[in-house]
Design a protein around this motif. Structure first.
Motif, short mmCIF file in Angstrom:
data_model
loop_
_atom_site.label_atom_id
_atom_site.label_comp_id
_atom_site.label_asym_id
_atom_site.label_seq_id
_atom_site.Cartn_x
_atom_site.Cartn_y
_atom_site.Cartn_z
N ARG A 197 78.03 59.80 -19.63
CA ARG A 197 78.15 61.13 -19.18
C ARG A 197 78.75 61.93 -20.17
NH1 ARG A 197 82.04 63.56 -16.72
NH2 ARG A 197 83.17 61.52 -16.17
N ARG A 198 79.99 61.48 -20.62
CA ARG A 198 80.57 62.27 -21.58
C ARG A 198 79.83 62.56 -22.87
NH1 ARG A 198 86.30 59.26 -20.50
NH2 ARG A 198 87.03 60.42 -18.65
N ARG A 200 76.67 62.33 -23.19
CA ARG A 200 75.67 63.56 -22.97
C ARG A 200 76.07 64.98 -23.17
NH1 ARG A 200 72.68 60.40 -18.09
NH2 ARG A 200 70.86 59.25 -19.03
N GLU A 201 77.23 65.07 -22.65
CA GLU A 201 77.75 66.45 -22.53
C GLU A 201 78.21 66.96 -23.96
OE1 GLU A 201 81.31 66.17 -20.21
OE2 GLU A 201 80.17 66.28 -18.26
N LYS A 202 78.12 66.01 -24.87
CA LYS A 202 78.26 66.58 -26.36
C LYS A 202 76.91 66.40 -27.24
CE LYS A 202 83.03 64.74 -26.87
NZ LYS A 202 83.96 63.87 -27.43
N SER A 207 72.46 68.47 -20.35
CA SER A 207 73.06 67.09 -19.90
C SER A 207 72.37 66.37 -18.59
CB SER A 207 74.37 66.87 -19.88
OG SER A 207 74.97 67.67 -18.81
#
Length: 225
Positions: A197-198, A200-202, A207
């Protein structure tokens, strides 16, 4: 497709010699005989390289070079001149010329310089094109999206590199814990979900609808870029 060289010189015999030999080397040529014509032809044709004499009618080669560089920083410009003053060479390079050949010159030297500058520009363009997409940079330990750093942590970089090494292959959470985290993990595999998840946020534009790190429901994750 043949690359195009714009030859700018007010001496027709020089233009004809350069044209003949460049065509023999596989290039296409266009010609201009003064500074105003050179700028007009450059704007219309967008050549791959410019051979530019300094002593031109109407607008001199220095000014032609300067005006080209206002809108185009990549196209190679090789200046041709009968003047040998060091200040001319320095000025030409300072305003954006890539190379400098003093007359009289050998045709072999000119064609060699044309080839070398074409190769340099092609390499620069390839790098620019690569940076325009998804790039994993092993030296910087980061991912670039459209030329922008994603600022990954070492674990995030290891995770995306591992998945991208075998695109479309699905890895379970346990696989990732073992192969990316480097140890067998018998606890809660949701720690992988948190890391994904983290990540994908980047790296994802959206996301919630990822195109790089994709979930195969009930199985695991894979790289789909």
């Amino acid at each position: 497709m043949a690359r195009t060289v714009l030859i700018v010189d007010d001496e027709k015999n020089i233009v004809d010699i350069l044209k003949f030999n460049l065509i023999k080397e596989g290039y296409t040529t266009v010609e201009a005989y003064d500074g105003r014509e050179a700028l007009a032809v450059f704007e219309e044709i967008k050549p791959d390289l410019v051979l530019l004499d300094l002593m031109l009618p109407y607008i001199n080669g220095f000014e032609v070079c300067r005006q080209i560089r206002e809108t185009d920083i990549l196209t190679p410009i090789i200046m041709l001149t009968a003047r040998e003053e060091e200040t001319d060479k320095v000025l030409g390079l300072e305003i954006g010329a890539d190379d400098y050949i003093t007359k009289p010159f050998s045709v072999r030297e000119v064609t060699a310089r044309v080839k070398a500058n074409m190769r340099r520009t092609a390499a620069a363009q390839e790098l620019e094109d690569a940076r325009a997409g998804f790039v994993i940079d092993d030296e910087l330990y980061d991912v670039f999206i459209n030329g922008k750093s994603c600022g990954l942590t070492p674990r995030e970089f290891d995770l995306v590199t591992f998945l991208a090494a075998t695109p479309d292959k699905v890895f379970s959470r346990e696989d990732l814990l073992r192969d990316v985290w480097q140890y067998d993990y018998f606890g809660d595999p949701r720690s992988v979900d948190v890391a994904v998840r983290r990540l994908r946020e980047k790296i994802e534009e959206d996301s919630s609808s990822p195109k790089y790190i994709i979930t195969r429901r009930g199985v695991g994750y894979y790289f789909g870029g």
